[in-house]
Motif scaffolding. Structure first.
Motif, short mmCIF file in Angstrom:
data_model
loop_
_atom_site.label_atom_id
_atom_site.label_comp_id
_atom_site.label_asym_id
_atom_site.label_seq_id
_atom_site.Cartn_x
_atom_site.Cartn_y
_atom_site.Cartn_z
N HIS A 1 -5.84 28.06 12.04
CA HIS A 1 -6.89 27.09 11.76
C HIS A 1 -8.29 27.66 12.05
N HIS A 2 -8.38 28.76 12.76
CA HIS A 2 -9.68 29.31 13.14
C HIS A 2 -10.51 29.73 11.92
N HIS A 3 -9.85 30.17 10.85
CA HIS A 3 -10.58 30.72 9.71
C HIS A 3 -10.44 29.87 8.46
N LEU A 4 -10.00 28.63 8.59
CA LEU A 4 -9.86 27.78 7.41
C LEU A 4 -11.20 27.53 6.70
N PRO A 5 -12.29 27.26 7.44
CA PRO A 5 -13.58 27.09 6.72
C PRO A 5 -13.95 28.30 5.88
N GLN A 6 -13.69 29.50 6.40
CA GLN A 6 -14.00 30.72 5.64
C GLN A 6 -13.17 30.77 4.37
N MET A 7 -11.89 30.39 4.45
CA MET A 7 -11.03 30.40 3.26
C MET A 7 -11.53 29.41 2.21
N ILE A 8 -11.97 28.25 2.68
CA ILE A 8 -12.46 27.24 1.75
C ILE A 8 -13.74 27.70 1.07
N GLU A 9 -14.62 28.35 1.84
CA GLU A 9 -15.86 28.89 1.27
C GLU A 9 -15.58 29.84 0.12
N MET A 10 -14.51 30.61 0.25
CA MET A 10 -14.19 31.60 -0.78
C MET A 10 -13.43 30.98 -1.95
N GLY A 11 -13.26 29.66 -1.91
CA GLY A 11 -12.62 28.97 -3.02
C GLY A 11 -11.11 29.06 -3.02
N LEU A 12 -10.49 29.41 -1.88
CA LEU A 12 -9.04 29.52 -1.82
C LEU A 12 -8.41 28.16 -1.53
N SER A 13 -7.19 27.99 -1.99
CA SER A 13 -6.43 26.77 -1.73
C SER A 13 -5.52 26.99 -0.54
N LEU A 14 -5.43 25.99 0.33
CA LEU A 14 -4.66 26.10 1.56
C LEU A 14 -3.36 25.32 1.46
N HIS A 15 -2.30 25.92 1.95
CA HIS A 15 -0.99 25.28 1.97
C HIS A 15 -0.33 25.59 3.31
N LYS A 16 0.14 24.57 3.97
CA LYS A 16 0.80 24.77 5.26
C LYS A 16 2.18 25.38 5.03
N ILE A 17 2.51 26.42 5.81
CA ILE A 17 3.79 27.10 5.63
C ILE A 17 4.66 27.02 6.88
N GLY A 18 4.19 26.42 7.93
CA GLY A 18 4.99 26.33 9.14
C GLY A 18 4.12 26.08 10.35
N GLU A 19 4.75 26.21 11.51
CA GLU A 19 4.05 25.99 12.78
C GLU A 19 4.46 27.05 13.79
N GLU A 20 3.47 27.52 14.53
CA GLU A 20 3.71 28.50 15.57
C GLU A 20 3.97 27.78 16.89
N ALA A 21 5.01 28.20 17.59
CA ALA A 21 5.35 27.60 18.89
C ALA A 21 4.68 28.41 19.99
#
Length: 875
Positions: free
Chosen positions: A620-640
């Motif tokens: 989640h730390h770099h999600l804003p950066q991904m959105i800025e670059m126009g990328l689509s986000l999809h959750k693939i799992g969770e880290e324990a």
């Protein structure tokens, strides 16, 4: 190649359809306006009384206030609460930018994500809010339009091949059935199956509020246009029906803002008593007031807040940003490049249109015809060229390129000067200088020292530009329709020769864009496909791990990845290429201030090679950066992740685990953590355990996102060894970068016949030992496809992922993996895959799976992965 071409055409189809419908709307509008003199339209707009403009602005304020109510209801629907000022701020900017831009890098959802995520909402919460708003708005506008059509079927008689009675019956029936289904489903709170999606509607009380908000929005917007229309217009109650029908058709057309389509329907359905030219003037004013004024206000608001955050004059006069809104104001800074790009693109269109308008203020120039002609000619040509340059520079602004920013300011200044030369067009000059002034506070957002053409100008971008040129061409023919064509038009120079001057200006702008397109098309493609990292690059990456915080960064040492280093050398991305996917593993590693530039460089490097950048297991730390670059986000799992200072085996919840651990100790099991480098004898003994483990499994040893048994790799990591009677029974290498405050297990192997409970013993022993060493977090790795949303607005990817998670045992025991890790009571942190727009996450995950498996053969069989981070440990 055919598959890639098919995918590209599929991605471009909505854009092509939108451009085609836009062109049809413009053509129909031009046909309706054929008898109208453009000068009369401008005169009518300028003659509109101030009181009428004030009423239109007041109605617009009411409409946008009602629209914010959708955000409030959406947040209630997902069970989240935010301060009222934050919802008002996010909602207004979302609608101000989204309504005007439509399908763009700056959409209402992206703006909301930036603001709402600053208050704890994750990407899926904001996606749920955006989906709720889109469904509520689309459904409400469509039903209101159909209801209006049922009450006034004759309004659409010219557009439909059916008699009014049939139109009224069908429209009324659809509205009645839809209302019964919606309110019945809302009352029962059962899911509603629509195509492939299960929708859960809000309760009746919220649905009632939603109906009131939709009616207020439509009535306010309709009044904004109605008050601007001339005498002879229908009563307001009848006009609401016209507005509802036009809006519905505009929404269905998928043209951004319904431009061209909306105007055509309104003009075509107005009574013959309304002059067409005056109706066109009212529609232009409506577009300015209801769309451009809120957009400009939002843009100025963002600019002012950016200046306040930077300090200086704005901070002295307006104060620094404080209070509940400060996180929202700071979050909007990330959207600045896209907003600036949209503003530059819009001003470019404006300059192109201005250069097509005949000179109307010739008396303001000196009497010398030659001087006047030169000034007019130069001003018009510079305006057109500046407009074309702004279209090109907008792409560089979206990519945060510093040179694009400064050239944009210079172009705006040049355009303002050209406007003054073009018959002292003070209004245009003031607008361009205002745009320049609003952009200045954003200078810190453009930090990239890259070439203006470093990014790939996509086919979609060129199609949009082509659409702009087609629209400008249609505008030219409309404005100059009274001038018969002659070849002498190209060589006629005088201060009264407005049409020739516009022709030459249009040719100059089109030539500039054509030359640029040819230059981009002829650039050589550098398809780099590296297979193994250079030793020097591996050592550079290893040196940066001393400053890393995520254990996953240590996977850079496995030797099966490439590296892309930042310009300053303080950060890197590790990646591998499979097919057309350039897959970056995890978050960028290194200095935070170099990560943004590095991510852009990686995306552009992939694009130059004809590939697509994919970020796999991004946090989640770099999600804003991904959105800025126009990328689509999809959750693939969770880290324990286990919070070590709070972890303890005492208490009832760990009673059975504690008893099993103590029993293993009494049986003589012993665990030690050995620091590198390791002796050849130890590695040989561990190799024997690994070979025995692999022999009992089917399939290949995994790689890329997990470690593999490699002496060079293991010699860089601490290794936990479990012995019984001095003989190694199991081992695991430890990922502990930097100061060792965050650790994780990677490769894990054990002897056949020793599976029962030995992995649990290893985990607990490591947890307690690293807790005593002062570590803060212990990662158990990612549970793939876990924690995907069950909300009714979830994406198809979520549905597929949940299905795999629950019933995917034939491929991989995902649910067993999560259940094993849940025994340690960890915190679950989401992990995402970020893909380019139009790329299916399923396709990207297939390429990732092939990288992990080492090829298609590695996918054969049901082999648990060779590490604890993704495989369910026995016991």
């Amino acid at each position: 190649m055919p598959q890639l071409l098919t995918q590209s055409l599929r991605n471009l189809f909505p854009l092509l359809l939108g451009i085609a419908l836009f062109g049809m709307g413009i053509y129909a509008l031009q046909h309706l306006l054929a008898p109208v003199d453009p000068a009369d339209i401008l005169h009518t707009m300028r003659a509109t009384p101030v009181a009428v403009i004030a009423l239109a602005l007041a109605a617009t304020t009411v409409g946008y206030s009602a629209l914010v109510g959708y955000d409030w209801l959406a947040l209630q629907f997902i069970g989240r609460t935010l301060p009222v000022r934050v919802v008002a701020f996010g909602g207004f900017l979302g609608y101000a930018f989204g309504n005007t831009i439509g399908i763009s890098v700056v959409s209402g959802g992206a703006v909301r994500y930036r603001i709402y995520s600053a208050y704890g909402l994750n990407a899926f919460d904001v996606a749920a809010v955006s989906s709720y708003i889109a469904i509520a708005l689309g459904t409400g506008l469509t039903l209101i339009g159909l209801a209006a059509l049922a009450l006034n079927p004759s309004l659409a008689a010219a557009y439909l091949p059916f008699p009014p009675a049939t139109v009224a019956a069908v429209s009324g029936g659809v509205v009645a059935v839809s209302a019964l289904v919606i309110f019945g489903t809302s009352w029962s709170q059962r899911s509603l199956r629509v195509w492939r999606f299960d929708l859960r509607l809000p309760p009746p009380r919220s649905l009632g509020w939603q109906l009131a908000i939709t009616l207020t929005d439509v009535v306010a917007a309709a009044f904004t246009l109605w008050i601007l229309l001339p005498d002879g217009k229908p009563d307001f109650s009848a006009f609401v029906a016209i507005y509802g029908i036009a809006t519905m058709i505009g929404v269905i057309s998928h043209v951004p803002g319904g431009v061209g389509v909306f105007e055509t329907v309104v003009i075509g359905t107005l009574p013959a008593t309304v002059p067409v030219g005056e109706a066109a003037a009212a529609l232009l004013l409506f577009r300015c007031i209801y769309y451009l004024v809120p957009f400009s206000l939002g843009f100025v608001l963002v600019s002012l807040n950016e200046a306040r955050l930077a300090g200086g004059v704005a901070a002295r006069y307006f104060g620094r940003a404080t209070g509940p809104l400060r996180p929202a104001i700071e979050a909007m800074g990330g959207a600045v490049p896209s907003l600036a790009a949209v503003a530059a693109f819009s001003l470019g269109i404006y300059l192109l249109l201005v250069s097509m308008i005949p000179s109307a203020q010739g008396h303001a120039l000196a009497e010398g015809d030659l001087v006047a002609a030169i000034l007019l000619e130069g001003g018009t040509l510079v305006s057109a060229v500046a407009g074309g340059l702004l279209l090109i520079l907008s792409h560089g602004l979206a990519r945060r390129i510093a040179a694009a920013f400064w050239l944009t300011l210079a172009t705006l200044a040049g355009g303002a000067a050209a406007a003054l030369l073009n018959d002292l067009d003070v209004e245009s000059a003031a607008l361009l200088l205002a745009g320049l002034g609003v952009l200045v506070p954003f200078r810190d957002a453009f930090y990239r020292q890259a070439k203006l053409t470093s990014g790939v100008f996509s086919a979609g971008w060129f199609l949009v530009v082509a659409g702009v040129l087609a629209g400008v061409g249609a505008f030219f023919f409309f404005v100059h329709q009274a001038t018969p064509y002659s070849t002498d038009l190209w060589t006629e120079f005088s201060r009264d020769a407005g049409t020739p001057r516009s022709l030459r200006a249009g040719l100059a702008a089109s030539a500039l864009l054509l030359f640029f397109a040819v230059y981009i098309a002829l650039r050589p493609v550098r398809a780099t496909r590296d297979t193994a990292p250079e030793p020097a690059a591996l050592e550079r990456a290893a040196a940066l791990l001393d400053k890393a915080h995520s254990p996953q960064a240590c996977l850079a040492l496995t030797g099966d990845k490439q590296f892309l280093f930042s310009r300053g050398g303080g950060a890197f991305i590790m990646y591998a290429v499979r097919g057309s996917s350039w897959v970056a593993l995890g978050d960028p590693v290194g200095a935070p201030d170099e990560v943004g530039e590095l991510c852009w460089t990686f995306v552009e490097k992939a694009e130059r090679a004809g590939g697509r950048a994919v970020f796999y297991e991004a946090s989640h730390h770099h999600l804003p950066q991904m959105i800025e670059m126009g990328l689509s986000l999809h959750k693939i799992g969770e880290e324990a992740v286990i919070d070590l200072p709070r972890f303890s085996l005492s208490g009832a919840k760990f009673k059975s685990m504690r008893a099993a651990h103590n029993r293993r100790l009494r049986e003589g099991l012993d665990m030690q953590v050995l620091d590198p480098p390791h002796s050849p004898a130890l590695l040989a003994e561990l190799g024997a355990v690994s070979d025995a483990w692999l022999a009992a499994k089917s399939g290949r040893e995994k790689r890329f996102s997990v470690g593999r048994f490699d002496a060079a790799y293991l010699n860089r990591c601490p290794i936990a060894v479990v012995r019984h009677g001095g003989k190694v029974q199991a081992f695991a290498n430890i990922l502990a970068p930097g100061d060792g405050r965050a650790v994780a297990i990677d490769l894990m192997r054990y002897l056949p016949g020793q599976a029962s409970g030995i992995m649990e013993f290893l985990f607990l022993s490591l947890i307690e030992q690293y807790r005593d060493r002062g570590a803060l977090e212990f990662s158990l790795g990612t549970a793939p496809l876990a924690g995907l949303s069950d909300r009714s607005v979830g994406r198809l990817w979520n549905r597929f992922g949940r299905l795999m998670f629950r019933h995917g045992g034939a491929f991989y025991n995902f649910s067993g993996l999560r259940a094993f890790k849940q025994k340690f009571r960890p915190d679950w942190r989401p992990r995402y895959i970020a893909v380019p727009p139009g790329m299916s996450p399923t396709r990207a995950m297939l390429d990732v799976a092939l990288l992990v498996a080492g090829g298609p053969k590695g996918l054969v069989g049901r082999a648990e992965n060779s590490d604890a981070r993704r495989a369910p440990a026995p016991g």
